[in-house]
Design a protein around this motif. Structure first.
Motif, PDB file in Angstrom:
ATOM      1  N   ALA A  78       2.633  -4.938  -2.227  1.00 49.37           N
ATOM      2  CA  ALA A  78       1.970  -4.455  -3.439  1.00 49.37           C
ATOM      3  C   ALA A  78       0.470  -4.304  -3.262  1.00 49.37           C
ATOM      4  N   ASP A  79      -0.104  -4.943  -2.236  1.00 50.64           N
ATOM      5  CA  ASP A  79      -1.550  -4.890  -2.008  1.00 50.64           C
ATOM      6  C   ASP A  79      -1.957  -3.828  -0.989  1.00 50.64           C
ATOM      7  N   ARG A  80      -0.988  -3.186  -0.355  1.00 48.90           N
ATOM      8  CA  ARG A  80      -1.314  -2.298   0.763  1.00 48.90           C
ATOM      9  C   ARG A  80      -2.044  -1.036   0.329  1.00 48.90           C
ATOM     10  N   ALA A  81      -1.662  -0.468  -0.802  1.00 50.07           N
ATOM     11  CA  ALA A  81      -2.291   0.777  -1.237  1.00 50.07           C
ATOM     12  C   ALA A  81      -3.783   0.582  -1.481  1.00 50.07           C
ATOM     13  N   ALA A  82      -4.143  -0.477  -2.185  1.00 51.12           N
ATOM     14  CA  ALA A  82      -5.562  -0.708  -2.494  1.00 51.12           C
ATOM     15  C   ALA A  82      -6.375  -0.906  -1.223  1.00 51.12           C
ATOM     16  N   LEU A  83      -5.832  -1.645  -0.255  1.00 49.76           N
ATOM     17  CA  LEU A  83      -6.546  -1.845   1.004  1.00 49.76           C
ATOM     18  C   LEU A  83      -6.672  -0.530   1.770  1.00 49.76           C
ATOM     19  N   ALA A  84      -5.614   0.274   1.764  1.00 52.31           N
ATOM     20  CA  ALA A  84      -5.667   1.561   2.464  1.00 52.31           C
ATOM     21  C   ALA A  84      -6.718   2.474   1.850  1.00 52.31           C
ATOM     22  N   ILE A  85      -6.758   2.525   0.534  1.00 50.11           N
ATOM     23  CA  ILE A  85      -7.746   3.364  -0.151  1.00 50.11           C
ATOM     24  C   ILE A  85      -9.157   2.883   0.157  1.00 50.11           C
ATOM     25  N   ILE A 110      -3.148   7.244  -3.355  1.00 53.65           N
ATOM     26  CA  ILE A 110      -3.297   7.445  -1.909  1.00 53.65           C
ATOM     27  C   ILE A 110      -3.432   8.924  -1.586  1.00 53.65           C
ATOM     28  N   LYS A 111      -2.581   9.751  -2.183  1.00 58.20           N
ATOM     29  CA  LYS A 111      -2.675  11.199  -1.946  1.00 58.20           C
ATOM     30  C   LYS A 111      -4.046  11.725  -2.345  1.00 58.20           C
ATOM     31  N   ASP A 112      -4.536  11.295  -3.482  1.00 62.84           N
ATOM     32  CA  ASP A 112      -5.858  11.743  -3.929  1.00 62.84           C
ATOM     33  C   ASP A 112      -6.936  11.320  -2.937  1.00 62.84           C
ATOM     34  N   CYS A 113      -6.821  10.103  -2.425  1.00 59.12           N
ATOM     35  CA  CYS A 113      -7.825   9.595  -1.497  1.00 59.12           C
ATOM     36  C   CYS A 113      -7.791  10.368  -0.181  1.00 59.12           C
TER      37      CYS A 113
END
Length: 335
Positions: A78-85, A110-113
């Motif tokens: 659940a924390d991976r998206a925020a770290l990736a962004i 993620i797509k937007d980023c």
């Protein structure tokens, strides 16, 4: 002069898949220069044993370093998206363990980023990218050894190993659900081997049939999917029995119009030693191939993609589509 090695950092060590992510990238020529993780996850001693000379650094310091090209992420799902962004906004490319995200809002962010930053967001679907027999199967399919692929049947059994699992493993919101998590592997393989760029989920199921004291755990799941005249069946579970000498008897059967390929990725219960067994049957051959020494092209290809800004390891659209379909299947199973 030769190119300087790609430099990378590991961020979030909550899943042991970080060992493979880092190890295979190092084998391909990259350099792991530092790591960060929150707290003291059970995987930390194993990470330090494998990479003893890699120092800890604060997260903000890692993202501020201009000499780091790639961030490896195996945090709580659940924390991976925020770290990736955060990494991409700092100018880094990302390789994240599957699942790359746990809900559609995260995927959209993620797509937007990616669109805004031009960075690479790659998901390490290890049941394809870290399995030499899948490399061999890909070559055989590309050569036309079984004709046109009509169906894939992907089986992903896993051992529960209850005593080694952290609390988040049993929390649906933290791990994302069994279809978003484990079955993303098999969705990736369906799209890859059929050459599909999309699919329709015609059936999705998830349940807890053997662990009633853990209501947040889903221990069984299945998906049926289709794209045109290409079909797929997926079954995943946490039921691997203790007598099996490995964590799961992962299998993939690829049905073609002129033959079949079956992979026994991690064990052959018929008795052949080792991993990566491939069985090919077509009009002229009925044979077993030992594929343990076949290469793993994803990792050097990702290094080249980071250097050349290409998409040879995996198309960005493919990574997005796999996670979109996995999240859609999870939602359908729970509606």
């Amino acid at each position: 002069m030769p190119d300087a090695p790609l430099r990378m950092a590991a961020v979030g060590l909550d899943h042991r898949h970080i060992y493979g992510q880092a190890g295979h990238m190092i084998a391909a020529g990259a350099e792991l220069v530092c790591y960060w993780t929150e707290g003291q996850p059970e995987t930390l001693p194993g990470f330090k044993k494998r990479f003893p000379d890699v120092p800890f650094q604060p997260l903000d310091d890692i993202f501020a370093r201009a000499d780091i090209d790639l961030i490896l992420i195996a945090a709580i799902p659940a924390d991976r998206a925020a770290l990736a962004i955060q990494a991409m906004e700092a100018g880094k490319d990302v390789m994240v363990d599957k699942p790359g995200c746990t809900d559609m809002d995260q995927l959209h962010a993620i797509k937007d980023c990616v669109a805004r930053t031009g960075r690479i967001w790659s998901v390490n679907f290890s049941e394809r990218f870290e399995v030499p027999s899948v490399t061999k199967a890909s070559a055989l399919v590309a050569e036309g050894a079984i004709g046109r692929v009509a169906q894939t049947v992907g089986l992903g059994p896993h051992r529960l190993n209850r005593g080694t699992r952290p609390d988040w493993f049993f929390d649906r919101k933290q791990y994302g659900g069994i279809l978003a998590d484990i079955a993303s592997h098999q969705i990736d393989q369906f799209l890859h081997f059929t050459g599909s760029t999309d699919a329709e989920i015609t059936l999705a199921r998830a349940g807890n049939y053997a662990n009633p004291d853990d209501p947040g755990l889903q221990d069984f799941g299945q998906i049926v999917l289709q794209h045109g005249d290409c079909h797929g069946f997926i079954r995943v579970d946490w039921y691997t029995p203790d007598a099996l000498p490995t964590w799961g008897d992962g299998r993939l059967t690829i049905l073609g119009t002129e033959g079949t390929i079956e992979l026994r990725k991690y064990v052959d219960i018929a008795g052949r030693p080792g991993t990566d067994h491939l069985f090919l049957v077509n009009g002229t051959k009925c044979e077993h191939m030992a594929c343990r020494d076949v290469g793993l092209p994803y990792f050097p290809a990702l290094i080249a993609d980071i250097r050349d800004r290409t998409e040879t390891a995996m198309a960005q659209s493919h990574a997005f589509k796999v996670m979109e379909l996995a999240l859609l299947a999870q939602r359908l199973a729970e509606d």
